[in-house]
Enzyme design. Structure first.
Site, PDB file in Angstrom:
ATOM      1  N   CYS A   1       0.899  -1.314   0.049  1.00 32.08           N
ATOM      2  CA  CYS A   1      -0.116   0.521  -0.298  1.00 32.08           C
ATOM      3  C   CYS A   1       1.130   1.182   0.158  1.00 32.08           C
ATOM      4  O   CYS A   1       1.933   1.572   0.996  1.00 32.08           O
ATOM      5  CB  CYS A   1      -0.947   0.191   0.915  1.00 32.08           C
ATOM      6  SG  CYS A   1      -1.974   1.697   1.263  1.00 32.08           S
TER       7      CYS A   1
ATOM      8  N   ASP B   1      -0.631  -5.573   0.729  1.00 32.56           N
ATOM      9  CA  ASP B   1      -1.914  -5.458  -0.206  1.00 32.56           C
ATOM     10  C   ASP B   1      -1.782  -7.105  -0.757  1.00 32.56           C
ATOM     11  O   ASP B   1      -0.276  -7.353  -1.192  1.00 32.56           O
ATOM     12  CB  ASP B   1      -2.345  -5.337  -0.768  1.00 32.56           C
ATOM     13  CG  ASP B   1      -2.531  -4.266   0.004  1.00 32.56           C
ATOM     14  OD1 ASP B   1      -2.821  -3.563   0.613  1.00 32.56           O
ATOM     15  OD2 ASP B   1      -2.740  -2.746  -0.803  1.00 32.56           O
TER      16      ASP B   1
ATOM     17  N   VAL C   1      -0.507 -15.779 -23.284  1.00 34.15           N
ATOM     18  CA  VAL C   1       0.688 -15.538 -22.654  1.00 34.15           C
ATOM     19  C   VAL C   1       1.891 -16.830 -22.063  1.00 34.15           C
ATOM     20  O   VAL C   1       1.129 -18.246 -21.211  1.00 34.15           O
ATOM     21  CB  VAL C   1       0.671 -14.974 -21.034  1.00 34.15           C
ATOM     22  CG1 VAL C   1      -0.411 -15.273 -20.234  1.00 34.15           C
ATOM     23  CG2 VAL C   1       1.587 -14.431 -20.351  1.00 34.15           C
ATOM     24  N   GLU C   2       2.762 -17.075 -21.470  1.00 31.38           N
ATOM     25  CA  GLU C   2       3.219 -18.021 -21.224  1.00 31.38           C
ATOM     26  C   GLU C   2       2.933 -18.381 -19.250  1.00 31.38           C
ATOM     27  O   GLU C   2       4.173 -16.915 -19.032  1.00 31.38           O
ATOM     28  CB  GLU C   2       5.201 -18.455 -21.838  1.00 31.38           C
ATOM     29  CG  GLU C   2       5.751 -19.268 -21.409  1.00 31.38           C
ATOM     30  CD  GLU C   2       5.972 -19.916 -20.231  1.00 31.38           C
ATOM     31  OE1 GLU C   2       6.136 -20.629 -19.926  1.00 31.38           O
ATOM     32  OE2 GLU C   2       6.395 -19.129 -19.467  1.00 31.38           O
ATOM     33  N   LEU C   3       3.079 -19.317 -18.858  1.00 32.36           N
ATOM     34  CA  LEU C   3       2.772 -18.964 -17.402  1.00 32.36           C
ATOM     35  C   LEU C   3       3.471 -18.535 -17.038  1.00 32.36           C
ATOM     36  O   LEU C   3       3.564 -17.998 -15.553  1.00 32.36           O
ATOM     37  CB  LEU C   3       2.123 -20.550 -17.659  1.00 32.36           C
ATOM     38  CG  LEU C   3       0.866 -20.401 -17.200  1.00 32.36           C
ATOM     39  CD1 LEU C   3       0.883 -21.961 -16.656  1.00 32.36           C
ATOM     40  CD2 LEU C   3       0.344 -19.997 -16.460  1.00 32.36           C
TER      41      LEU C   3
ATOM     42  N   GLU D   1      -6.667  -0.403  -8.126  1.00 29.84           N
ATOM     43  CA  GLU D   1      -7.183   0.527  -8.721  1.00 29.84           C
ATOM     44  C   GLU D   1      -5.879   0.374 -10.189  1.00 29.84           C
ATOM     45  O   GLU D   1      -6.233  -0.197 -11.136  1.00 29.84           O
ATOM     46  CB  GLU D   1      -7.850   1.039  -9.022  1.00 29.84           C
ATOM     47  CG  GLU D   1      -8.887   1.515  -8.174  1.00 29.84           C
ATOM     48  CD  GLU D   1      -8.875   1.659  -6.627  1.00 29.84           C
ATOM     49  OE1 GLU D   1      -7.680   1.564  -6.248  1.00 29.84           O
ATOM     50  OE2 GLU D   1      -9.991   1.901  -6.038  1.00 29.84           O
TER      51      GLU D   1
END
Lengths: 142, 142, 142, 142, 142, 142, 142, 142, 142, 142
Positions: free
Chosen positions: F31, F38, F73-75, F93
């Site tokens: 944060c 967080d 996307v490659e993991l 956000e």
């Protein structure tokens, strides 16, 4: 006493639409008839106004408490606002509509939804749903 | 004996549409065939009539029991009404339709839905759903 | 009115120790103070007396209602007995102790335990545990 | 042997549309290939025909078994009908379609849906869904 | 302000040992350091003193508030007592020990246990367990 | 520091539309206001661009980091990318919108959705939903 | 008809003590009083006899059905044995004691426990626990 | 090695539309990059082709492996087919698309959906959804 | 870097024995071998030293950081202490033993237990339990 | 083929007793009778030998595979060891006893417990528990 001047906002951080949901499991107020405490989870969902639009439309609002208006509610101020109901004698429906009105006035969102889930009394649990603007169909029963 | 004169209402506290849901997990009546008790959760959902409309339309209703009519059912009166089924011999479907009719007559809501979930007998659980007015699609299976 | 003459028993079908547990989720009585219904799950656990012992010890009991005594409670009679509390005004503790006493007198078990789980009132749920004979330690908190 | 003559019906008790759901967690039949028992939960959902319509349309049906036709299936007869599959060698799909056909013929409902949830074999669980009439979209995946 | 004079008791209704458990999911007090509300479930478990013993031992106690002493706590008075903590600034441990002390003084039970489950702050949930008398081993971790 | 150059892609392996969902329960950032960590679950859902389309449209993109662009996307690279937020001071956000933007730029998908579920602070849990392209209605509330 | 000759055993594969637990969620028999089917989960737990001991002690047993005796029950034979109760009219207690006796005779275990969990009738679920040999305390309530 | 010749079909047993769902919780293959095993639940949903249509349209297909084509996949053959992936080095997306293609070719269904839920690696779980034909909207997110 | 000087204590508020449990679901450190983050829930349970004893025994301890020693750990300081592991490369066992040692030295409790539940890696979840003093039997497996 | 030479250990990092638990939800082997795959969760619990004792006692063991012996099993080596059962035809009991023996020989722990939870076949799930050394009572049924 419910105090909407506690609410603070910040400018929407993106010009692309997104949806924000805040769930408080620690809401409490007092039943005006019996004086016993009521307990609820309060769900707030809304699509914030786009950055530019909200800025221009809000400038002339003349908000009484002078707090900066904006697209997204600041989390800690939301918590303090909810806490201001703690010793208020107020019915379920009034809680729900009051929160809806205070936040809608502050945030001027594209749409906003308040759902209050009450632990209930006498074996009856209650859920109250209030809306502002055009809430998309799929959110209405959640 | 189911007694709809126990029901009381109060005026809708907001002129913006909202939805009220009351869930009672403590409903019981008696099977008219076997004399054994039945147990159910009863869910009531409705969108109350707008304040002005409900007031004017209701004034000429001449409700037999003289109780004040209104847009929202008072919670304690709902509980007493449900308790009045306790020793009544009555089938699942009749319970559901009776509650629907009594509340619809009283509240004149935009729409209203009654869902009864029965613990069942002989290994078969049952759910009965009855409606009044135009219940939005997304509520129908809940 | 709670009616222990509804209870029936049958002889213990085995001379080896075993434990029987019956769980009823459909118990209801009435609060003597408020007149509102109470709802509970009632758990009965016991180790039945051995076949021979129970027969001989019971023969001279002179049971008032003349019903046959025995080591195991017949299930349908247990259900009817529980239903006889339906409209009785009686406190949680009295329900629990009454069931314990009625079944212990009838079954003369090695040990017996009654646990009542009440849905509660005013936000407080309750569990009452009563015992007859020497209930083994590991059952006491279940 | 599946026996649809066991089914009994009673007249729809309301002229307003409603939906009935019966869930049996105790269905069992036998796999015709291996002879091993299969276990299922069977969900029946339907909207019964309106009282008048069902009476007139049914009068000329000449139902073979002479049983009274009607809008709603009687619960105990449904249980006996399900039990008649107990020792029948029959595949999942045939069970589902047979129940659908027997109940649709009997009840002449506005719509009817049968969903069978099988415990499965060899690590594969199965769900079969069959329909009669125009089942509303929102029910189709439940 | 926590007010033990709100507590009322009634005489133990049985001379056979039994255990009473009351669970309140609606306890709230205030953190004395931050002023934010705390929320807890409070579990009370105890074995009441036998009827005769409690009567004689208590007679000379000279209880300050003059309230009738007894073996079992009356439920509504327990609820009012819990509510008296609502706006008190008090730590978890003090809440737990205060409730333990107030109830033990009032009920003079064979044993008594208070367990408070706190929703927590800053990602840490807490449970505090306090005891009076000789709590049986198997209850200590529940 | 969030580092989108860590992301790698591979060509869509099928020319038929399909949907990919990756759920990471181990996201953490800091944060910016309080400095406290967080924690979130991050859900990524997208329909990859068709193989041919994505190849031709991407060729002229001149991606700064020179990494190969692609449809999926490659993991492991996704995991490393998420880990790059670990010590970043950044709001809910901004996390959600940054991930949406970085992945949309990289994958040029038909549509893409990011949902972040935050454990919350001060008793309030939050969920943020951001979208790219035309996300089908039924995904929007999941 | 319950048929213990279906049971087969194999020699204990280790001379170190271990515990075996088999849980069948698909047991069904018939109520001898009503003719309705009963459904149960059957839990078998036992510590098999040590390899050498069981071999020597069993050799002179002269088992009537000539089936090979052993320390551990073969899984498929256990399934077939359970299936042999399918159309038998037999009470809960008799099912439990019969299974206990048949398996104890066959396996000659250090200890053995049978727990049957019945779905119940008339709102009452039942659990029956039977034992052979000295079942360790901590298993008795599981 | 994934082997689609293991799949067998049988004719659709009804000319009324219905939906079949098979859920296997025991799928495993191998990651081609790391050599570690992957584990998934595989959900197959489809609406089989009508009996007549599937027969005529399929006759000229000249299926390479000569296996009988049909409307419904035989359960044991499906299990064997899934097991043929056990030691195959193959990515999530390829597994999902391969199963979709093999079953669609075999069954010629009205529509078919494959959903694979992977236990995940490195803290990221994945779900891949592939479709054939026009899958109704309400199934797409399940 | 784990920093025990962050820990603060306050005097035990009661001279009657009680047990304190703090559960943090937001612990994270780094695997020293792979550099990937690890995530855990950390459970701390202890019985604080009696007020007088702890005061006198501690006075001569000469604690290096000069912080006040005491019987109960202050919650916010515990949170800051846990956060100090965030970027430390350290194994599961070392985390657990370090926390146990730091808190035992600080609190000098009657007994203390640390249980760490790790989300795991490569499909293996882990739980490590460390103790100080004589932890009562019934806590050891929780 | 189960290969215990894959196992590696490291020295116990503390001279205070603690308990380690590793849970693998991804174990699979093959049924030697049917050739079908079996799936299990494997729980390993043990108290490692104290650092000094394990070092000295182990030095003369002459372990065949030359791998370093130690007090705690290294996690990745445990995963590789479990994977070596993937294509082995082996019964539940043999899996459990083999893992127990291989790890006990390697780790020389104070005590060690292996619990295997099998998904089951033919409607019967199984749990096998094996022990080495003196496992404390409270762990035996977990």
């Amino acid at each position: 006493m419910p105090d909407r001047t506690l609410l603070e906002a910040f400018a929407t951080p993106s010009d692309q639409p997104f949806v924000i949901e805040h769930i408080s499991d620690e809401f409490t107020s007092v039943c005006p008839m019996t004086g016993h405490p009521d307990f609820a989870s309060v769900v707030l969902r809304y699509q914030p106004a786009a950055p530019g639009i909200s800025a221009s439309k809000r400038s002339g609002k003349g908000r009484a408490n002078g707090a900066p208006a904006g697209g997204c509610v600041e989390l800690k101020s939301l918590k303090m606002y909810y806490q201001s109901f703690r010793n208020e004698g107020i019915y379920y429906e009034a809680v729900t509509n009051t929160i809806r009105d205070d936040l809608a006035r502050m945030l001027m969102p594209v749409w906003l939804q308040i759902v209050t889930h009450w632990r209930g009394r006498g074996g009856i649990r209650s859920v109250i749903r209030a809306e502002h603007g055009k809430v998309p169909e799929q959110w209405k029963t959640l």
